[in-house]
Design a protein around this motif. Structure first.
Motif, PDB file in Angstrom:
ATOM      1  N   GLN A 119       0.827  -1.209   0.000  1.00  0.00           N
ATOM      2  CA  GLN A 119       0.000   0.000   0.000  1.00  0.00           C
ATOM      3  C   GLN A 119       0.858   1.255   0.000  1.00  0.00           C
ATOM      4  N   VAL A 145      -6.396  -1.509  -0.476  1.00  0.00           N
ATOM      5  CA  VAL A 145      -6.912  -0.923   0.758  1.00  0.00           C
ATOM      6  C   VAL A 145      -8.194  -1.629   1.182  1.00  0.00           C
ATOM      7  N   ARG A 178      -4.384   0.347  -5.894  1.00  0.00           N
ATOM      8  CA  ARG A 178      -4.252   0.844  -4.525  1.00  0.00           C
ATOM      9  C   ARG A 178      -5.590   0.739  -3.805  1.00  0.00           C
ATOM     10  N   ASP A 179      -6.689   1.175  -4.455  1.00  0.00           N
ATOM     11  CA  ASP A 179      -8.007   1.104  -3.838  1.00  0.00           C
ATOM     12  C   ASP A 179      -8.391  -0.345  -3.535  1.00  0.00           C
ATOM     13  N   ASP A 234      -7.327  -5.035   2.466  1.00  0.00           N
ATOM     14  CA  ASP A 234      -6.671  -4.945   3.763  1.00  0.00           C
ATOM     15  C   ASP A 234      -7.697  -4.696   4.864  1.00  0.00           C
ATOM     16  N   LYS A 235      -8.655  -3.797   4.604  1.00  0.00           N
ATOM     17  CA  LYS A 235      -9.690  -3.519   5.596  1.00  0.00           C
ATOM     18  C   LYS A 235     -10.534  -4.761   5.856  1.00  0.00           C
TER      19      LYS A 235
END
Length: 235
Positions: free
Chosen positions: A29, A157, A153-154, A160-161
């Protein structure tokens, strides 16, 4: 910055392998955030350089067009001077005719010079046009790559969340397993069952005591009947 350097840099950035870079990154990230910043900065720099290259090309094209128009204009002036010389010579004005012929020669010389300058500029203009086309294509690829970086990237993220949420849930499940509240319910249920069993035992005891009393009454009744029948036999 030279045109070759600009073209080489744009081409190199446009061909960058995002997956390979991510594989080498300890924190994908952060790596993507840095890549996005670098790419955005490089695109801005490249756009300025490409804009300057395009501006130089347009200036060369304008100069070339001016040379072409100048050659045409001097050709027209040479023709007009030559015709005037022919007209004067036909009228017997040889000296004046020679003067106009000389003007025609000067105009032709200017025409020739303008044509040479135009021809000299044409290969450079063609080469610059090709360079600009490649630079524009490279910029388009860089912008597409930037969009890919942002999407990646989105996605990272979001993943990851989601992973963090799943981990929190699993940690909570483990905590429940270690301190299982149902175990307290089980102990309470056992206590209730023991109380129920005790009550059942008492009921059974009470029932058995009552039955015994009734059995004693039956025995007494039989004895009385026997005594009565014996008395009847004696009488």
């Amino acid at each position: 910055m030279s045109k070759q350097t600009i073209l080489g840099r744009v081409t190199q950035l446009a061909k960058a392998n995002i997956n390979a870079l991510l594989d080498q990154a300890e924190d994908p990230q952060k790596m993507l955030d840095q890549l996005i910043r670098d790419y955005s900065s490089n695109i801005s720099e490249a756009e300025e350089a490409v804009a300057a290259t395009i501006g130089n090309l347009r200036l060369m094209e304008q100069d070339h067009q001016e040379d072409v128009e100048a050659a045409k204009e001097w050709g027209g002036k040479a023709l007009a001077a030559s015709r005037k010389a022919d007209e004067l010579r036909a009228g017997g004005q040889a000296a004046e005719a020679d003067r106009f012929d000389n003007l025609a020669k000067v105009a032709l010389g200017r025409q020739l010079q303008s044509e040479k300058e135009a021809r000299t500029a044409e290969p450079t203009i063609a080469a610059q046009t090709e360079v600009v086309a490649k630079l524009r294509a490279g910029l388009d690829q860089m912008k597409a790559k930037l969009g890919e970086l942002r999407a990646k990237r989105d996605e990272l993220v979001a993943r990851d969340k989601s992973a963090q949420a799943q981990n929190r849930m699993m940690d909570a499940v483990k905590s429940i397993d270690v301190l299982d509240p149902t175990s307290e319910l089980s102990r309470f249920e056992d206590k209730v069952r023991r109380e129920e069993a005790k009550a059942m035992g008492k009921q059974e005891l009470a029932a058995s005591s009552l039955d015994a009393q009734f059995e004693q009454l039956d025995v007494l009744g039989d004895t009385a009947e026997i005594e009565a029948r014996l008395a009847a036999l004696k009488t």
